[in-house]
Scaffold this active site. Structure first.
Site, PDB file in Angstrom:
ATOM      1  CB  SER A 191      -0.931   0.008   1.221  1.00 41.75           C
ATOM      2  OG  SER A 191      -0.197  -0.168   2.416  1.00 41.75           O
ATOM      3  CD  GLU A 231      -3.472   3.479  -5.568  1.00 42.72           C
ATOM      4  OE1 GLU A 231      -3.573   4.706  -5.578  1.00 42.72           O
ATOM      5  OE2 GLU A 231      -2.834   2.852  -4.699  1.00 42.72           O
TER       6      GLU A 231
END
Length: 282
Positions: free
Chosen positions: A119, A152
């Site tokens: 992340s 993403e």
């Protein structure tokens, strides 16, 4: 290369969610973790997630059985050899991830793509620790994975265009909406989100309002579906702290300093939902 089998390292919150998302779309999934209890807990979480969908009428019992049949579990890294894409979803620690990636790379086929669900960590640095940096990419899912649409897709400096294309199409194939992101600490969403949550912790620590009032304010005043402190508990306070520390270290900007209360709560083991206590009790 046709992608049929997905390897997932880690049976925790993100790992089991990723496994569920792929298995539900008909991919064969090999979920690997170091301990059988972790794998059992991961499967139980997947089962419970689908039970909630069944109660809502969004899933059938047969679909649940089919999804579970697509998931096999193992404690052996060697069993990941048949993976066409390997998704690493281990703890948010660079040294740990590199150790895992270097170990698993030895058993993977040369053409296998490695994706990391980090992340915040540098895709370029993680890729450089492998022998296939051009086939290494970031694939950052959001929690809860089966429900959240965004992924993403982060390219490191070395990531090849075919790798980006393959993983972007894979994200779409499992019903996700991918956004392309350049390698940078925190990428896009967490670069914006985590400092906002961190500021909410400062506000709470200063006694300006209760946790419930802060969350209610952001839900009603900014139309957020969940308040920042409840979201911190969902993400995991240890994960939030790790991201803030990555941002602070990479940008050397004091605006990214972690709230002292966040550090103290992590030290106390108050990590949110997964530990039963954070800003709320569970």
């Amino acid at each position: 290369m046709a992608i049929k089998t997905i390897g997932v390292i880690g049976a925790g919150t993100m790992g089991n969610g990723i496994a569920q998302a792929f298995a539900a779309k008909g991919y064969d999934v090999i979920m690997q973790d170091i301990a059988e209890p972790a794998l059992a807990k991961g499967l139980a979480t997947i089962s419970g997630s689908m039970d909630r969908l069944i109660k809502k009428g969004a899933l059938t019992e047969d679909a649940k059985k089919t999804t579970l049949a697509h998931i096999c579990t193992t404690t052996k890294v060697d069993d990941l050899v048949s993976a066409d894409v390997l998704i690493e979803a281990a703890t948010e620690n660079e040294a740990v991830k590199i150790k895992i990636l270097q170990a698993v790379e030895k058993v993977l086929r040369p053409e296998t793509i490695i994706a990391t669900n980090t992340s915040s960590l540098s895709i370029t640095r993680l890729a450089a620790a492998t022998h296939r940096p051009e086939r290494f990419i970031g694939m950052h899912f959001f929690n809860p994975v089966p429900m959240m649409a965004l992924v993403e897709i982060i390219r490191g400096l070395q990531t090849s265009e075919p790798t980006v294309t393959a993983i972007t199409e894979l994200a779409k194939a499992v019903g996700k909406t991918p956004i392309g992101v350049k390698n940078s600490a925190g990428f896009v969403v967490n670069r914006i989100l985590c400092p906002m949550i961190n500021e909410a912790i400062f506000v709470y620590a200063e006694g300006l309002a209760s946790a419930a009032e802060i969350d209610e304010g952001m839900k009603l005043g900014c139309n957020h579906p969940i308040g920042p402190l409840a979201l911190a508990d969902l993400i995991g306070l240890d994960v939030l702290l790790a991201v803030m520390e990555v941002l602070y270290r990479n940008f050397e900007d004091p605006k990214y300093r972690a709230a002292p209360l966040l550090k103290e709560m992590v030290d106390a083991g108050y990590l949110g939902r997964k530990s039963g206590r954070g800003f709320y009790s569970y």
